[in-house]
Structures are given as C-alpha cells and as structure tokens.
Write an enzyme that holds these catalytic residues in place. Structure first.
Site, PDB file in Angstrom:
ATOM      1  N   HIS A 492       0.828  -1.211   0.000  1.00 49.62           N
ATOM      2  CA  HIS A 492       0.000   0.000   0.000  1.00 49.62           C
ATOM      3  C   HIS A 492       0.864   1.263   0.000  1.00 49.62           C
ATOM      4  O   HIS A 492       0.699   2.143  -0.867  1.00 49.62           O
ATOM      5  CB  HIS A 492      -0.914  -0.007   1.233  1.00 49.62           C
ATOM      6  N   GLU A 493       1.764   1.346   0.956  1.00 50.49           N
ATOM      7  CA  GLU A 493       2.568   2.568   1.060  1.00 50.49           C
ATOM      8  C   GLU A 493       3.476   2.739  -0.153  1.00 50.49           C
ATOM      9  O   GLU A 493       3.769   3.865  -0.562  1.00 50.49           O
ATOM     10  CB  GLU A 493       3.379   2.567   2.351  1.00 50.49           C
ATOM     11  N   HIS A 496       1.722   4.637  -2.881  1.00 50.39           N
ATOM     12  CA  HIS A 496       1.908   6.086  -2.729  1.00 50.39           C
ATOM     13  C   HIS A 496       3.279   6.495  -3.257  1.00 50.39           C
ATOM     14  O   HIS A 496       3.430   7.517  -3.939  1.00 50.39           O
ATOM     15  CB  HIS A 496       1.818   6.478  -1.257  1.00 50.39           C
ATOM     16  N   HIS A 499       3.455   6.826  -6.912  1.00 49.13           N
ATOM     17  CA  HIS A 499       2.785   8.046  -7.355  1.00 49.13           C
ATOM     18  C   HIS A 499       3.762   9.227  -7.334  1.00 49.13           C
ATOM     19  O   HIS A 499       3.690  10.129  -8.178  1.00 49.13           O
ATOM     20  CB  HIS A 499       1.583   8.321  -6.446  1.00 49.13           C
TER      21      HIS A 499
END
Length: 704
Positions: A492-493, A496, A499
């Site tokens: 998940h992290e 980010h 991105h």
C-alpha cells in the site's frame, strides 16, 4: 496511508532560481547537499540546525514574495504566477526534512524545536494567505490570461488563485483578521494533539508480570513483549504495546480473557479522560473553529467547505455512497457476529456473551477450524526483506520496468533505515527511495509516505521519497516476520511512493501526490492488489529458513482467508468515516462540548445504524489522528471512495493483463505520472473507460 506530511503553507512553496543562502555559521541545512539527488546529509545535520534554517527559509521566501509584489510591471503569468511558483526553495527543502522527523523520529530535541517552529509557520502562512497585493496580482492574471493558457500553465494558475480564495483572500478586513486568529489557534491545538496522543498511546501499554499470562502468543511475540518492556523502563517483565487502531491485532492470539479485556480497554480509553490524558477538549475546540471558518467563508458546515475541492464535491454524494454500502453491509455484519458467538459457545457454554475483546480471538479460532490456518502458519513465509525486494520491488519491475539498487553510502536519520536508487527501464536514475519500517517510541503510529523532495521539471529535481511503517523489529539475529496485513501495508505505502516516483510534471505544485484526498489513496490501494497475484506472491512468499515457496494448499487457504468474515473491516471503516463527517457536518453552535463528546459519538453511530459494540469505529473520536492531527477532516471517507477506484482499476488490469508492461505503461502515462495536471475523474475514465466509479467492485473484492 497510510497518513502524508503536507507542507504548512496553503500554496506550495517551490523551486527557485535564487541562489541558496550562504553556509550561515556552517549550518548544513543552509547548504545544498552534495549527495546524489541532493539527498539530505543526515551525517552532518544536528537537531539545533533546524530552527535557524527554517527561520532563514521563511525570510528568504518573504523577500522573494516582496520582489513579486513590488514589481511595477503589469502582472503576467511569468512575472507573478511563475515567479511565485519559484519561491521558497530553501524553506521547502528544510521543512520537508524537519516534518519527516516530527512524525518518524520525534526526539525530545525535535519536539522542543517543533513547539518553537509551529507558531512561526502559522504566522507566515497567514502572512502569505492574506497578502492582498500578491493576491491582486494573481487575480489580475486569472482574470486576463486564464482562457489563453493551456495545460500545466493553466492548471497552475487555477490552483494558485483558488488556494488564495479558499484561504480567505476575498474576505473583508475584519473577517480576515478572525480567520488569521482561527488559523493560529487551530495550529496550537494540533500541536497539542501531536504531543498528547502519542504520549497517551505510549502510556496505554499493558504491563504483564508473568509469562503464563501470554499463553497463546508465539515465542517470537513473547520475546517482542519482553523487548518492548525493556525499552519502556521495565515496570514489569513484559508489556503489550497499543497500536493506533481501536482493535489490537494481538487479541487474536491471547488466551487470557482478562488480559484481552485489559488490552482492549487500554486502547479505547487511551485519551478519553479516564486517565490523565483527555483529547476531547482539543477535539471540541478544533471542531468549533473549523465550523466557524467555514461559516466565514460562506458555507453551512466545514464538510461543505472541505468537500468542494474533492471528487465527491458535496456531503449528499458522500452520504449517498456510504448509505448504499451500509445497506449491503449491515445484514452481513449481524450474521458474522452471530456466527462467531455461536462458535465461541461451543466451548464456553450457551450463556457466553461475546465481547469486543473476544471477537478477534474467536474469529481466529474459527478460521483455524474452518480453514485450518492462522497467522503463525503463514508468517514464516513473509520475511520483511523478501516482501520488500522479491515482492514490492519485483512487482514494480514486472509492471513498470523499474529496478532498485541499495545505496549504503547515503546517510539516514536512523540506523534501521535503508535507501534505494530507483532506475527506469531505459537505465536512467529517476528517484531515491527510503524505507523506515520498524516501530520505536519516537515514531507516531500508523504508516505513511512522503518526500524529502518532490519531482519538478522546472526545478530539475528528481523525487526523493520515503515510506514509514510500524512493524515490530525482531530481536537481533532473528528475521522480522510479517502478518498478511503488514505485508499488504508495505504494498500500500509503496503505491503512494510510486505516485511520487513516477511523477512527470513541470510544476512542483501539481506533481506527485498533490491531488484530492479522495483520489490520493487510489494508487496505494490499487498497488495492494499485486500482493496476491500468483507470480508476485510466489516470488516473495518463501520460508525464511528453507527459501521454499509457500505450499499450494497453504497458499490457497491463506488467500481464501483474506476475505474470511469481511464485514468487520468494512464496518469499522464505515463507523470511523461517519464519525468524521458528523463532527464536520454541523454548525458551530451544535458542536458538542468536551464533556458531551463521547455521548455525541454514540448518538451519531446509532442514528446512521452503525452503533455496534462488536464492531467499534477503527478510530474513536479521542484518538482519530487522521482527522484532528492530520489532513483528513471531513475526508476519511476517501479510503472507501478510492478503494472503489482502485478495485475498478485492478479489474481493468486483470482483464487486460495484470503484469503486462503495456498496461502498466498506460497506467503510468495516464495516471501515475500526471499528478494534479488534469481533471482527476477524466484521468480515471481515460484509463478504465468507466464514466463513473462502480462500487460493486469493492463489495466483490471484499468477499461480500
């Protein structure tokens, strides 16, 4: 998010062609780093360097803005909007480093500096936000050039103009003065929150005198309890550390019911005034001030003010979205609770009443009986190093063509950290990536991503990104083994991080993760989907002793177990989301006092049909850091909203080739690289072909 650290100023402070300040008494923060990518040189930076460096950064930006304002020439995009975009390079660089430490390694020295820094930053934010001459120049350009501009130039002007308007630039002098006072007070309160809540959570540890009380835990977990006790002063031989969520994962294993109760109650009462910690006065005052701020700006509630700049746009759309989910969720949740209680009664007797601190324990036993699987069965296959290199990095290599090279020559702020150079498929360096995975008393709870430097074409700056988690580090000489939840958190992290890493924008203001809250969690939640794709899973899920992949039978059970009793996870999120909205969707006069805050929470959950002692909010009001300490006020719904987007995108990948580099390149080109340069819904539509998000994908993905 994971939660991200945002810059203090309402308008991002960005690259500058102005030369950096001189060395200034040898302060390394005032000198441009000679390390690769301009990485922070933590081998030279001392805690006492931050305050003078931030003061210098503020003053330098002040002078840069003064030069724009005093320009006698007619305002243009170049001499005003672009010039403002170039302001604040020193402040931006120093603050990004400092605010990393206030969350990830908040030593007493950093905490003291933060107390001195925050009033300065709030004062400067007000100074810039209410600089009428600067706003008038930007407004002139907006009125005269907006329709002539294209692409990122047009979007930059729009973002600058709207950020000033939303900060109160069009208000009367009297209302501006009140807004400034509100901003100052909210800053003070959030600083108090940032001190009280971590202290309360650390104080909420549960001390255990006898190893026998820990029956049910693995030897590794017991060793961790001993290590945690020693790190916290050794009031007893063992202690159980409280994590940031309401439910504590350790409750799934503890056999001692009385100890389970103590752990659960320590969690829910950590900051509600039943001990020396009480955040309700802070909560009530922040909520009142936010409501007043919205009213000054012409909105009925803070939620209306906040949601205007999101994909959802208004509270009606958010509540409509949530109520549809609640309708589907409620009967499943009731049945799930009944099933767990019935299972528990088989061994505990027909009079047994399931309590919230029992749920995880009997759910785990039920899963073990039905699926013959537990966390301890699979943890040996989730070595943190393999998850990172053979899972997280491998997926990014297969989908986006990225490679990762560890850089042991680049210093970090803590010895547990690692640094990696990110190399694109053409062999070019594109980013630097740091990981800080292990928990410690100086780190706040949770997991998040942020950056030491954002990508910017104008600034000629490649991104320097970091991920932070809170995994219990194994004792020396032993591997750190993860649960499935911790494994997916790493994916998940890193979503980010991608991105930020893959951003390809001209302006820093628009680059990377600087998008609406109800879009920013989409890349991270989508990236979780790679954790269970067979090729990726088999590549990293290997036994830490034998390096053998997880047996097919165990893998099938584990993947099946992901959606075992899915109502709880959705319910705790829905409850927290509705609490957040309730606190911010009322007028200032209706905000409850600190004494009535707990009553307000119960009333809100009952009214919307989510009051359930078995499924409490993921975060209760008194320790809801996303909302009172972070940037998610009236925005916690975005986790569910963006999960829908992520599921829709995962469905597209699955249909067109989950690991097909061509699909990955299209997603990179149309979404991950674009930052906030285009309309976010249009970006979503361009990639998926969907005109609007399809919520059915979320329920299907959750096994509902």
């Amino acid at each position: 998010m994971k939660q991200q650290i945002k810059k203090t100023l309402t308008s991002a402070t960005l690259a500058s062609t102005v030369l950096l300040a001189s060395a200034g008494n040898g302060n390394p923060l005032l000198m441009k780093s000679n390390l690769p990518f301009g990485a922070p040189d933590f081998s030279k930076i001392q805690e006492e360097n931050y305050l003078p460096a931030l003061e210098s950064g503020i003053e330098q930006e002040r002078q840069e803005i003064k030069k724009i304002v005093e320009n006698k020439a007619k305002p243009t995009f170049e001499n005003t909007v672009l010039a403002y975009e170039k302001c604040g390079v020193l402040f931006d660089r120093v603050s990004s480093i400092f605010f990393c430490l206030t969350s990830a390694d908040k030593t007493p020295g950093i905490a003291q500096t933060e107390k001195k820094v925050m009033p300065l930053l709030t004062q400067f934010e007000n100074e810039v936000s209410f600089n009428q001459k600067l706003f008038e120049r930007i407004k002139y350009v907006y009125d005269h050039e907006y329709n002539k501009l294209k692409g990122e130039d047009k979007k930059l002007l729009e973002e600058q103009y709207k950020s000033f308007v939303r900060a109160g630039a069009l208000l009367s002098k009297e209302k501006k003065a009140r807004m400034e006072a509100i901003n100052n007070r909210i800053s003070d309160l959030q600083q108090q929150w940032g001190t009280v809540l971590p202290d309360a959570t650390n104080h909420a540890v549960v001390w255990v005198n006898d190893k026998s009380e820990l029956k049910g835990l693995s030897e590794a977990d017991i060793a961790q309890c001993k290590k945690d006790a020693e790190a916290r002063g050794g009031q007893a031989p063992y202690c159980i550390v409280i994590v940031n969520t309401t439910q504590q994962p350790i409750l799934a294993s503890l056999e001692n019911r009385e100890l389970r109760k103590r752990v659960y109650e320590a969690s829910i009462h950590r900051a509600d005034g039943t001990n020396q910690y009480n955040t309700f006065p802070i909560v009530s005052e922040i909520a009142k001030l936010r409501a007043e701020k919205a009213e000054i700006m012409g909105y009925h509630t803070y939620a209306a003010y906040s949601l205007e700049k999101t994909m959802a746009k208004n509270t009606d759309n958010v509540y409509g979205f949530l109520k549809n989910l609640i309708k589907e969720y409620k009967p499943l949740a009731d049945k799930e609770t009944q099933d767990i209680e019935s299972f528990a009664r088989k061994t505990m007797g027909e009079d047994f009443k399931l309590e919230p601190y029992d749920r995880f324990y009997y759910s785990a036993k039920m899963k073990k009986e039905l699926l013959n699987i537990s966390d301890d069965d699979v943890k040996p296959y989730f070595n943190i190093d393999s998850v990172l290199v053979n899972g997280v990095f491998y997926a990014a290599h297969r989908v986006y063509g990225l490679s990762f090279k560890e850089r042991k020559d680049i210093p970090t702020y803590h010895p547990d950290m690692k640094v990696f150079e990110v190399i694109d498929k053409d062999g070019k360096d594109i980013a630097l990536f740091y990981v800080d995975y292990f928990r410690r008393p100086t780190k706040r709870g949770g997991a998040w991503m942020s950056e030491f430097a954002k990508q910017s074409g104008l600034r000629k700056q490649l991104p320097i990104i970091y991920n932070v988690c809170n995994v219990a580090k194994a004792p020396d000489g032993q591997p750190t083994l993860l649960t499935w939840d911790e494994t997916t958190t790493m994916f998940h992290e890193f979503g980010h991080a991608l991105h930020g890493i893959l951003s390809n924008c001209k302006y820093n203001t628009l680059s990377g993760t600087d998008v609406a809250r109800d879009f920013v969690e989409m890349p991270s939640q989508f990236n979780e989907s790679f954790a269970s794709i067979p090729e990726i899973f088999d590549h990293y899920a290997r036994h830490y002793l034998t390096n053998q992949p997880m047996p097919e039978e165990l893998k099938a059970k584990m993947l099946q177990s992901i959606t075992f009793q899915p109502a709880y996870a959705l319910g705790e999120n829905l409850a927290a989301t509705c609490l957040d909205l309730a606190w911010h969707n009322i007028a200032g006069k209706d905000v409850p006092t600190a004494e009535k805050a707990q009553e307000f929470e119960s009333k809100v959950l009952k009214e919307i049909g989510l009051f359930d002692t078995q499924i409490p909010p993921r975060y209760s009001t008194s320790y809801f850091n996303h909302v009172w300490g972070g940037g998610y006020a009236a925005g916690y719904y975005s986790y569910l909203w963006t999960e829908v987007l992520a599921c829709n995108i995962a469905d597209y990948f699955k249909a067109h080739g989950a690991l097909d580099p061509a699909v990955g390149q299209a997603f990179r080109d149309k979404v991950l690289s674009r930052g906030n340069t285009r309309n976010l819904m249009n970006m979503f539509t361009d990639f998926t072909g969907l005109k609007e998000p399809n919520a059915e994908s979320l329920l299907k993905a959750r096994g509902m």
